[in-house]
Design a protein around this motif. Sequence first.
Motif, PDB file in Angstrom:
ATOM      1  N   ILE A 160       0.840  -1.202   0.000  1.00 33.63           N
ATOM      2  CA  ILE A 160       0.000   0.000   0.000  1.00 33.63           C
ATOM      3  C   ILE A 160       0.876   1.253   0.000  1.00 33.63           C
ATOM      4  N   ASP A 161       0.616   2.141  -0.942  1.00 31.96           N
ATOM      5  CA  ASP A 161       1.292   3.440  -1.010  1.00 31.96           C
ATOM      6  C   ASP A 161       0.351   4.480  -0.407  1.00 31.96           C
ATOM      7  N   ARG A 162       0.613   4.839   0.831  1.00 28.41           N
ATOM      8  CA  ARG A 162      -0.286   5.771   1.523  1.00 28.41           C
ATOM      9  C   ARG A 162      -0.365   7.130   0.841  1.00 28.41           C
ATOM     10  N   SER A 163       0.715   7.521   0.168  1.00 28.21           N
ATOM     11  CA  SER A 163       0.778   8.875  -0.402  1.00 28.21           C
ATOM     12  C   SER A 163      -0.216   9.100  -1.544  1.00 28.21           C
ATOM     13  N   LYS A 164      -0.731   8.036  -2.136  1.00 28.95           N
ATOM     14  CA  LYS A 164      -1.641   8.221  -3.280  1.00 28.95           C
ATOM     15  C   LYS A 164      -3.089   8.442  -2.858  1.00 28.95           C
ATOM     16  N   TYR A 165      -3.371   8.370  -1.568  1.00 23.57           N
ATOM     17  CA  TYR A 165      -4.753   8.520  -1.086  1.00 23.57           C
ATOM     18  C   TYR A 165      -4.967   9.907  -0.484  1.00 23.57           C
ATOM     19  N   ASN A 166      -5.984  10.577  -0.953  1.00 20.87           N
ATOM     20  CA  ASN A 166      -6.339  11.893  -0.429  1.00 20.87           C
ATOM     21  C   ASN A 166      -7.613  11.776   0.398  1.00 20.87           C
ATOM     22  N   LYS A 167      -7.518  12.098   1.676  1.00 20.01           N
ATOM     23  CA  LYS A 167      -8.655  11.930   2.582  1.00 20.01           C
ATOM     24  C   LYS A 167      -9.901  12.652   2.100  1.00 20.01           C
ATOM     25  N   GLN A 168      -9.723  13.897   1.722  1.00 23.10           N
ATOM     26  CA  GLN A 168     -10.897  14.702   1.375  1.00 23.10           C
ATOM     27  C   GLN A 168     -11.574  14.189   0.108  1.00 23.10           C
ATOM     28  N   THR A 169     -10.782  13.753  -0.850  1.00 25.67           N
ATOM     29  CA  THR A 169     -11.346  13.199  -2.084  1.00 25.67           C
ATOM     30  C   THR A 169     -12.161  11.943  -1.794  1.00 25.67           C
ATOM     31  N   ILE A 170     -11.613  11.083  -0.940  1.00 23.79           N
ATOM     32  CA  ILE A 170     -12.304   9.835  -0.602  1.00 23.79           C
ATOM     33  C   ILE A 170     -13.586  10.129   0.178  1.00 23.79           C
ATOM     34  N   ARG A 171     -13.500  11.068   1.096  1.00 22.09           N
ATOM     35  CA  ARG A 171     -14.694  11.409   1.883  1.00 22.09           C
ATOM     36  C   ARG A 171     -15.806  11.942   0.998  1.00 22.09           C
ATOM     37  N   ARG A 172     -15.441  12.774   0.034  1.00 21.40           N
ATOM     38  CA  ARG A 172     -16.472  13.287  -0.891  1.00 21.40           C
ATOM     39  C   ARG A 172     -17.072  12.143  -1.701  1.00 21.40           C
ATOM     40  N   LYS A 180     -13.956  15.505  10.784  1.00 26.04           N
ATOM     41  CA  LYS A 180     -13.154  14.427  11.365  1.00 26.04           C
ATOM     42  C   LYS A 180     -13.879  13.099  11.192  1.00 26.04           C
ATOM     43  N   VAL A 181     -13.083  12.032  11.036  1.00 24.48           N
ATOM     44  CA  VAL A 181     -13.649  10.698  10.834  1.00 24.48           C
ATOM     45  C   VAL A 181     -13.074   9.724  11.861  1.00 24.48           C
ATOM     46  N   VAL A 182     -13.958   9.073  12.594  1.00 22.84           N
ATOM     47  CA  VAL A 182     -13.586   7.985  13.499  1.00 22.84           C
ATOM     48  C   VAL A 182     -13.977   6.679  12.808  1.00 22.84           C
ATOM     49  N   LEU A 183     -13.027   5.776  12.666  1.00 21.26           N
ATOM     50  CA  LEU A 183     -13.273   4.512  11.973  1.00 21.26           C
ATOM     51  C   LEU A 183     -13.484   3.355  12.949  1.00 21.26           C
ATOM     52  N   TYR A 184     -14.432   2.503  12.598  1.00 17.36           N
ATOM     53  CA  TYR A 184     -14.598   1.184  13.210  1.00 17.36           C
ATOM     54  C   TYR A 184     -14.558   0.210  12.040  1.00 17.36           C
ATOM     55  N   ILE A 185     -13.504  -0.611  11.968  1.00 19.35           N
ATOM     56  CA  ILE A 185     -13.388  -1.587  10.885  1.00 19.35           C
ATOM     57  C   ILE A 185     -13.151  -2.958  11.499  1.00 19.35           C
ATOM     58  N   TYR A 237     -13.222  -5.222   0.476  1.00 20.55           N
ATOM     59  CA  TYR A 237     -11.850  -5.723   0.470  1.00 20.55           C
ATOM     60  C   TYR A 237     -11.086  -5.011  -0.649  1.00 20.55           C
ATOM     61  N   GLY A 238      -9.797  -5.275  -0.715  1.00 22.74           N
ATOM     62  CA  GLY A 238      -8.997  -4.724  -1.795  1.00 22.74           C
ATOM     63  C   GLY A 238      -8.959  -3.217  -1.768  1.00 22.74           C
ATOM     64  N   GLU A 239      -8.978  -2.600  -2.958  1.00 22.02           N
ATOM     65  CA  GLU A 239      -8.830  -1.155  -3.088  1.00 22.02           C
ATOM     66  C   GLU A 239      -9.938  -0.389  -2.380  1.00 22.02           C
ATOM     67  N   GLU A 240     -11.170  -0.878  -2.469  1.00 19.08           N
ATOM     68  CA  GLU A 240     -12.274  -0.184  -1.791  1.00 19.08           C
ATOM     69  C   GLU A 240     -12.074  -0.181  -0.280  1.00 19.08           C
ATOM     70  N   GLY A 241     -11.645  -1.318   0.276  1.00 20.64           N
ATOM     71  CA  GLY A 241     -11.379  -1.379   1.701  1.00 20.64           C
ATOM     72  C   GLY A 241     -10.252  -0.452   2.107  1.00 20.64           C
ATOM     73  N   THR A 242      -9.223  -0.382   1.268  1.00 22.02           N
ATOM     74  CA  THR A 242      -8.084   0.500   1.551  1.00 22.02           C
ATOM     75  C   THR A 242      -8.520   1.957   1.579  1.00 22.02           C
ATOM     76  N   GLU A 243      -9.417   2.334   0.684  1.00 22.94           N
ATOM     77  CA  GLU A 243      -9.912   3.716   0.673  1.00 22.94           C
ATOM     78  C   GLU A 243     -10.578   4.080   2.000  1.00 22.94           C
ATOM     79  N   MET A 247      -9.318   7.236   4.880  1.00 21.98           N
ATOM     80  CA  MET A 247     -10.066   8.452   5.195  1.00 21.98           C
ATOM     81  C   MET A 247     -10.081   8.793   6.689  1.00 21.98           C
ATOM     82  N   GLY A 248      -9.568   7.881   7.553  1.00 20.37           N
ATOM     83  CA  GLY A 248      -9.767   8.046   8.991  1.00 20.37           C
ATOM     84  C   GLY A 248      -8.784   8.963   9.697  1.00 20.37           C
ATOM     85  N   ASP A 249      -9.236   9.510  10.841  1.00 18.61           N
ATOM     86  CA  ASP A 249      -8.385  10.287  11.741  1.00 18.61           C
ATOM     87  C   ASP A 249      -8.077   9.510  13.022  1.00 18.61           C
ATOM     88  N   ILE A 250      -9.075   8.766  13.508  1.00 13.57           N
ATOM     89  CA  ILE A 250      -8.950   7.991  14.742  1.00 13.57           C
ATOM     90  C   ILE A 250      -9.585   6.633  14.486  1.00 13.57           C
TER      91      ILE A 250
END
Length: 348
Positions: A160-172, A180-185, A237-243, A247-250
């Motif tokens: 996984i390359d973390r640098s290619k993911y933009n939080k705000q883009t994914i959230r939109r 802020k986003v709290v994740l439960y996965i 799973y996969g790319e969708e799960g990674t997205e 997006m999370g902060d906590i």
Amino acid sequence: MKKILLISNYVFHYRQKVYNYFVDRFMQDGYEFHVLSNEFQNAGYDFKFTAHTLPMSARGYETVIRKLKPAVVIVFLHLKDKIQIPIIHYCKRKKIPVIFWNKGVSDQDPHNPVKNMLYHHIHNCCDALITYTPEMTENFQKKNRHKLFIAYNTVDCSDIDRSKYNKQTIRRKYGIKEKKVVLYISRLKKNKRIEILLNALADMPDVAVVVMGAGITPALKEMFDSVSNLYYMGTKYGEEGTEIWAMGDIFSIPVNVGLGINEAIFWNMPVVTMQGFQPPEIYYLKEGKTGFIAKNEEDYKQKLLYLLQNDDVLQKMRKECQKEYEEEVTIDKMYQGFISAIQYCRGI
């Protein structure tokens, strides 16, 4: 090329990724990696390891061992898997080094004398032992610790390359408008007490609670449908799960955090949970650095709000998560425990 055979019960998707990573590393060290199980979760992963699927029976599994002639067998089974001890004894009779990979005792019933007698018998029989964290050394008798190796239990995030993911883009993309986003996965199991998290942050301005995992109940679905800042993503799973992870902060599961803590730390997300039953991976939660273990439900809510409302503290803890990941949580640390145990049993 010599073969390593890992015998497992149900192989979850996250273990499949770990074993795929192991393939190349084992190849570099001169081994071909095989996994024998009664079932592999269908999560869309292509196996790089050689998978053998067979109903769980001592005779059937012994046939596979006899045909493969592995240099080492790694046993990753529960006590309830009754083939475990017969398989270990079979390997001993055939002079095949056998490694037991486990927590050492039952985490749900650690003082059960019958279970501990069986565990001690297994520990005594095996040529080497692998456990999850340094803290679990105490689960093994002193006489067996010379052959005990630590494979820091984790998941594989090396691809996984973390640098290619933009939080705000994914959230939109997923319609999340809060700041802020709290994740439960995780699976929505009763013993994880997700309702504590939802109740703590329901209707909280500028805070989204994003949940991903199987097992939603009608009552939980009704809550997600009726509260605007609660989002249920289903199972991905996969790319969708990674997205979703990106997006999370906590990251927060009230109890029984599981391996989610490893991925959270990879994503530099502090973890908030509560006292109660926790798996071995709670080792990676360094209090006040990579997260908090709250005393009770009210303290849990306050710890969440403290992080959500103090960006300087959140950023400091994110840096601690990055440090912790590099020092103890990488998949390479896990592999080193395995290859060290294998080399020990083979006298290398």
